[in-house]
Design an enzyme around this catalytic site. Structure first.
Site, PDB file in Angstrom:
ATOM      1  N   GLN A 144       0.851  -1.190   0.000  1.00  0.00           N
ATOM      2  CA  GLN A 144       0.000   0.000   0.000  1.00  0.00           C
ATOM      3  C   GLN A 144       0.885   1.238   0.000  1.00  0.00           C
ATOM      4  O   GLN A 144       1.929   1.248   0.648  1.00  0.00           O
ATOM      5  CB  GLN A 144      -0.896   0.011   1.247  1.00  0.00           C
ATOM      6  CG  GLN A 144      -1.805   1.218   1.383  1.00  0.00           C
ATOM      7  CD  GLN A 144      -2.366   1.358   2.789  1.00  0.00           C
ATOM      8  OE1 GLN A 144      -1.946   2.207   3.560  1.00  0.00           O
ATOM      9  NE2 GLN A 144      -3.324   0.495   3.147  1.00  0.00           N
ATOM     10  N   HIS A 146       1.269   5.664   0.210  1.00  0.00           N
ATOM     11  CA  HIS A 146       0.742   6.989   0.520  1.00  0.00           C
ATOM     12  C   HIS A 146       0.906   7.894  -0.695  1.00  0.00           C
ATOM     13  O   HIS A 146       1.971   7.921  -1.318  1.00  0.00           O
ATOM     14  CB  HIS A 146       1.512   7.618   1.691  1.00  0.00           C
ATOM     15  CG  HIS A 146       1.180   7.025   3.015  1.00  0.00           C
ATOM     16  ND1 HIS A 146       1.948   7.256   4.141  1.00  0.00           N
ATOM     17  CD2 HIS A 146       0.173   6.227   3.419  1.00  0.00           C
ATOM     18  CE1 HIS A 146       1.425   6.613   5.175  1.00  0.00           C
ATOM     19  NE2 HIS A 146       0.347   5.979   4.749  1.00  0.00           N
ATOM     20  N   GLU A 173      -3.479   5.435  -0.331  1.00  0.00           N
ATOM     21  CA  GLU A 173      -4.114   6.183   0.759  1.00  0.00           C
ATOM     22  C   GLU A 173      -3.637   7.625   0.717  1.00  0.00           C
ATOM     23  O   GLU A 173      -2.455   7.897   0.529  1.00  0.00           O
ATOM     24  CB  GLU A 173      -3.748   5.563   2.111  1.00  0.00           C
ATOM     25  CG  GLU A 173      -4.371   6.276   3.305  1.00  0.00           C
ATOM     26  CD  GLU A 173      -3.973   5.643   4.622  1.00  0.00           C
ATOM     27  OE1 GLU A 173      -4.653   5.913   5.630  1.00  0.00           O
ATOM     28  OE2 GLU A 173      -2.977   4.904   4.656  1.00  0.00           O
ATOM     29  N   GLU A 224      -9.620   2.356   6.551  1.00  0.00           N
ATOM     30  CA  GLU A 224      -8.855   1.660   7.584  1.00  0.00           C
ATOM     31  C   GLU A 224      -8.531   2.550   8.781  1.00  0.00           C
ATOM     32  O   GLU A 224      -7.846   2.129   9.704  1.00  0.00           O
ATOM     33  CB  GLU A 224      -7.548   1.099   7.008  1.00  0.00           C
ATOM     34  CG  GLU A 224      -6.527   2.144   6.621  1.00  0.00           C
ATOM     35  CD  GLU A 224      -5.244   1.570   6.042  1.00  0.00           C
ATOM     36  OE1 GLU A 224      -5.117   0.339   5.953  1.00  0.00           O
ATOM     37  OE2 GLU A 224      -4.363   2.373   5.674  1.00  0.00           O
ATOM     38  N   GLN A 299      -5.095  -2.755  10.477  1.00  0.00           N
ATOM     39  CA  GLN A 299      -3.846  -2.054  10.214  1.00  0.00           C
ATOM     40  C   GLN A 299      -3.156  -1.929  11.572  1.00  0.00           C
ATOM     41  O   GLN A 299      -3.578  -1.141  12.419  1.00  0.00           O
ATOM     42  CB  GLN A 299      -4.121  -0.669   9.608  1.00  0.00           C
ATOM     43  CG  GLN A 299      -2.870   0.154   9.411  1.00  0.00           C
ATOM     44  CD  GLN A 299      -3.154   1.577   8.986  1.00  0.00           C
ATOM     45  OE1 GLN A 299      -2.408   2.169   8.229  1.00  0.00           O
ATOM     46  NE2 GLN A 299      -4.236   2.163   9.482  1.00  0.00           N
ATOM     47  N   ASP A 338       4.735   1.896   8.325  1.00  0.00           N
ATOM     48  CA  ASP A 338       4.354   3.179   7.731  1.00  0.00           C
ATOM     49  C   ASP A 338       5.021   4.340   8.467  1.00  0.00           C
ATOM     50  O   ASP A 338       5.788   5.083   7.876  1.00  0.00           O
ATOM     51  CB  ASP A 338       2.835   3.343   7.659  1.00  0.00           C
ATOM     52  CG  ASP A 338       2.145   3.168   8.997  1.00  0.00           C
ATOM     53  OD1 ASP A 338       2.805   2.760   9.966  1.00  0.00           O
ATOM     54  OD2 ASP A 338       0.942   3.437   9.081  1.00  0.00           O
ATOM     55  N   SER A 365       1.557  -0.505   5.449  1.00  0.00           N
ATOM     56  CA  SER A 365       0.241   0.139   5.439  1.00  0.00           C
ATOM     57  C   SER A 365       0.494   1.627   5.185  1.00  0.00           C
ATOM     58  O   SER A 365       0.066   2.497   5.927  1.00  0.00           O
ATOM     59  CB  SER A 365      -0.504  -0.096   6.746  1.00  0.00           C
ATOM     60  OG  SER A 365       0.273   0.268   7.863  1.00  0.00           O
TER      61      SER A 365
END
Length: 754
Positions: A144, A146, A173, A224, A299, A338, A365
């Site tokens: 995933q 950002h 995200e 999430e 998460q 993350d 994440s």
């Protein structure tokens, strides 16, 4: 041998904190990673199919978490059998290739939080990594990314989203520097993610109610950021319960939005309500809650608390352990990695390696696909600066980390297409008219420092129009099609159609090559042996006994010394209970309980007297009337600001903690949906606070100022300051009192009223 022979810990001189060392000596402020003397002993008693005792707590004494776990998590048909198995025996089952995953999941559903924590505490780091690889739900790993920027610029968001999709991120995200910009950010990333590939799932992390509205409008496909906590007080401080979180999760799922929760070690400590329990036990409670809620996944793995967790001996091992508990409970796991927990390149590489080699549903994440300074979540463990290193690591170990290298020419083509697509949507929907110069600057930019495009204030007005006009993803699809972006319109429409089928609501679901991969059709069947070296208690003490350790006495001693210097020159006078004002020019400044009482400077070293002086000066410079109120019922920044706004004659207030975090709030807004936020206290200056005061007075006049944005350059402030913040915030929360009335106060500096 000189003192420089060994060098420093890093460029930021981050020092591991011995939180566990004084967890027993001073458990109000201390914290332990794996085991605390205040953790309950595993235990369970069932009578007539009902749990009447859970981990030493009788049913009559259950808090809301105990009650929710007892009712909805524990499978009473297997619980007594599972709890009777000794913890070391279950630990061996986790690393035994001959024990199938399905059997271990069945057993986990009958275990209490304390038992789950006790079992995984038996495993060393290598065994945890192996067990995680065995227990994760889906065979194929994913990742995933950002996608954010410092200006909330929709053109750059679209371009960066297209690049991230090409790199292979299965989910994207975004979040905002200015919370009002959520709708524009969501629309821009949805358009960008449709360029070049169909099926990348997308989320906009915003205030929960606002985020749900954005999802209902079709701009997002997963969520999430529904946070759960391991203590009742942390839930209450967040104005939530397990039932409200479960209701929100159901609202998402009922509209075809993939849903997982967020938790992670360290959160309760940072909020000031950890009940002296260990990180792992509290996170085990969170994960049992999430399974009880019926969400698709979690998460976890430190998340925003990773910097504080990583300062504790064994903290990184604990983050691996909590990930293991998540997959053991059969939850999809976005396994952290993350928040940037360190400035050390060595520690960053060491932290990611087990997940890269062992695989995960989502290895990060939130891999910062953009440069650190553009990451509005704060820098990730890995960011755009480390992207090439990560790709080479995949090569070195022949491991699938979910990403694929792309050429510069391909990236530029995609960025140009994405910028043209979002510009076309803006023009078609009458949201904006980006110029050729703006678009060209974004296509070639490495980050927002290189762009000449939208600023946050301009974006806020666009975002408001999207929300107020009820624009949905269907309008965007029509706009793309009308302007000739047929493939992008079809890609976005196909993703919306998937919400109707609900296929990606399966556990660990992602979209690959136009198909759904999940634990249903791509189950993890990995297994293998694992034994090896284990640290003895004596050896562990040798390893953690490093020099220059930052401890509680050092931190609080420094604060006390500063207080002795500042306190004699500052006097706060209580003027009685604060009431609601009636002056429409008034801006109430709501200060935290310890402000000028036990704490006297911000995280950037600004004395509280100078801080208040700057806020007052800023308010008065724009024609506002300042009033200072001490709030003692909460130390939370959002609620300080909201409470101040509700006391203000203009309905506009400023909330500020002693450490320097501040918000402008309006009485009619949701608690965490403020007008402006200063979250990076260590780099916030007096000029910023002066600007915050000025903007508050302008909001009080009913006007829209340009938001004040505190620029950062990608500093991992959590790793440098979280340990200190956690300790001093304990002082703030210790001074709170439920239901305490606000106090009107005046301040004098050396006899001169301020």
């Amino acid at each position: 041998m000189t003192a420089n022979r060994w060098g420093r810990f890093s460029d930021w001189d981050e020092r591991p904190l011995r939180l566990d060392k004084f967890a027993v000596e001073d458990a109000e402020n201390g914290f332990a990673a794996f085991k605390s003397p205040h953790d309950p002993k595993p235990g369970l008693r069932i009578v007539d199919g009902r749990v009447v005792e859970l981990d030493g707590v009788a049913e009559a004494d259950f808090d809301m978490i105990d009650l929710f776990v007892a009712r909805y998590h524990l499978d009473t048909a297997v619980a007594e059998e599972a709890m009777a198995i000794p913890s070391p025996a279950i630990a061996r089952m986790l690393v035994d290739m001959n024990v199938p995953r399905t059997e271990l999941v069945r057993i986990a559903h009958g275990l209490t939080p304390a038992k789950l924590a006790e079992v995984v505490a038996e495993l060393n780091a290598l065994e945890i990594a192996f067990a995680y690889s065995k227990m994760r739900a889906r065979r194929t790993p994913g990742n995933q990314g950002h996608v954010t920027n410092a200006k909330d610029d929709p053109l750059q968001l679209a371009a960066d989203a297209a690049t991230a999709v090409a790199l292979g991120f299965d989910e994207i995200e975004t979040t905002m520097r200015v919370s009002r910009n959520a709708w524009a950010n969501a629309l821009a990333c949805a358009v960008g993610a449709s360029v070049g590939r169909a099926g990348t799932l997308f989320q906009c992390a915003s205030e929960e109610a606002e985020e749900l509205k954005i999802g209902m409008a079709g701009f997002t496909s997963y969520a999430e950021t529904v946070s759960v906590y391991g203590t009742e007080r942390a839930f209450i401080d967040g104005d939530d319960t397990p039932w409200s979180k479960a209701f929100l999760a159901t609202a998402y799922a009922s509209r075809g939005i993939k849903m997982r929760c967020t938790s992670g070690a360290g959160s309760e400590l940072l909020m000031g309500f950890h009940e002296k329990k260990s990180m792992l036990y509290l996170e085990a409670r969170c994960l049992c809650l999430q399974r009880a809620m019926g969400v698709q996944g979690t998460q976890n793995g430190g998340i925003d608390g990773a910097p504080i967790t990583a300062t504790v001996p064994g903290g990184v091992r604990e983050m691996m352990a909590e990930n293991l508990v998540a997959v053991w409970l059969d939850l999809e796991c976005a396994s952290g990695n993350d928040a940037r927990s360190t400035e050390s390149e060595i520690r960053v590489g060491a932290k990611i390696l087990p997940y890269l080699i062992g695989g995960s549903d989502l290895i990060c994440s939130g891999f910062g696909s953009i440069l650190k300074y553009d990451n509005s979540f704060n820098p990730s463990l890995l960011n755009g600066e480390e992207l090439e290193d990560y790709l080479v690591l995949q090569r070195d170990f022949e491991a699938d980390g979910g990403l694929t290298p792309i050429g510069e020419e391909q990236a530029l083509d995609l960025r140009q297409r994405a910028v043209a697509a979002i510009a076309a949507v803006f023009e078609e929907l009458d949201l904006g008219q980006p110029t050729r110069e703006m678009m060209a600057s974004v296509v070639m930019a490495s980050g927002s420092d290189d762009t000449d495009s939208y600023l946050p204030g301009e974006v806020a007005r666009i975002s408001d129009r999207i929300r107020d006009r009820g624009i949905t993803v269907v309008d965007v699809i029509k706009a793309l099609h009308a302007r000739g972006f047929i493939e992008e319109a079809e890609n976005l429409l196909w993703l919306v159609k998937l919400r109707i089928s609900g296929d990606y609501l399966q556990t660990s679901a992602m979209v690959r090559d136009g198909k759904i991969l999940s634990a249903v059709n791509d189950p993890n069947d990995y297994g293998g042996p694992g034994t090896g070296y284990r640290l003895s208690a004596a050896r562990r003490e040798e390893i953690v006994a490093i020099r220059d350790v930052l401890d509680r006495e050092t931190v609080l001693g420094q604060e006390e010394e500063f207080a002795r210097q500042e306190a004699p020159g500052i006097t706060f006078t209580k003027m009685g209970e604060a009431t609601v004002g009636d002056d429409p020019r008034e801006v109430v400044i709501g200060v935290s309980p310890a402000f000028g009482v036990k704490l006297f400077r911000t995280m950037s070293g600004i004395p509280v007297a100078e801080l208040l002086g700057a806020l007052v000066e800023g308010i008065e410079s724009a024609g506002g009337v300042p009033r200072i109120v001490r709030l003692r019922h909460t130390a939370d920044t959002s609620f300080l600001g909201l409470s101040a706004a509700r006391l203000s004659g203009s309905h506009v207030g400023i909330g500020i903690q002693t450490k320097g975090t501040a918000v402008i709030h309006h009485a009619d807004r949701l608690p965490h949906n403020n007008l402006e936020l200063f979250s990076n206290a260590p780099i916030t200056t007096l000029d910023h606070y002066r600007g915050l005061g000025r903007n508050a007075a302008i909001y009080a006049r009913g006007e829209e100022p340009e938001p004040v944005v505190v620029p950062n350059h990608g500093e991992a402030m959590g790793s440098r300051y979280h340990a200190r913040v956690a300790l001093i915030y304990a002082i703030e929360t210790d001074l709170t009192a439920d239901g305490a009335a606000p106090e009107e106060i005046t301040m004098e500096i050396l006899g001169v009223p301020a």
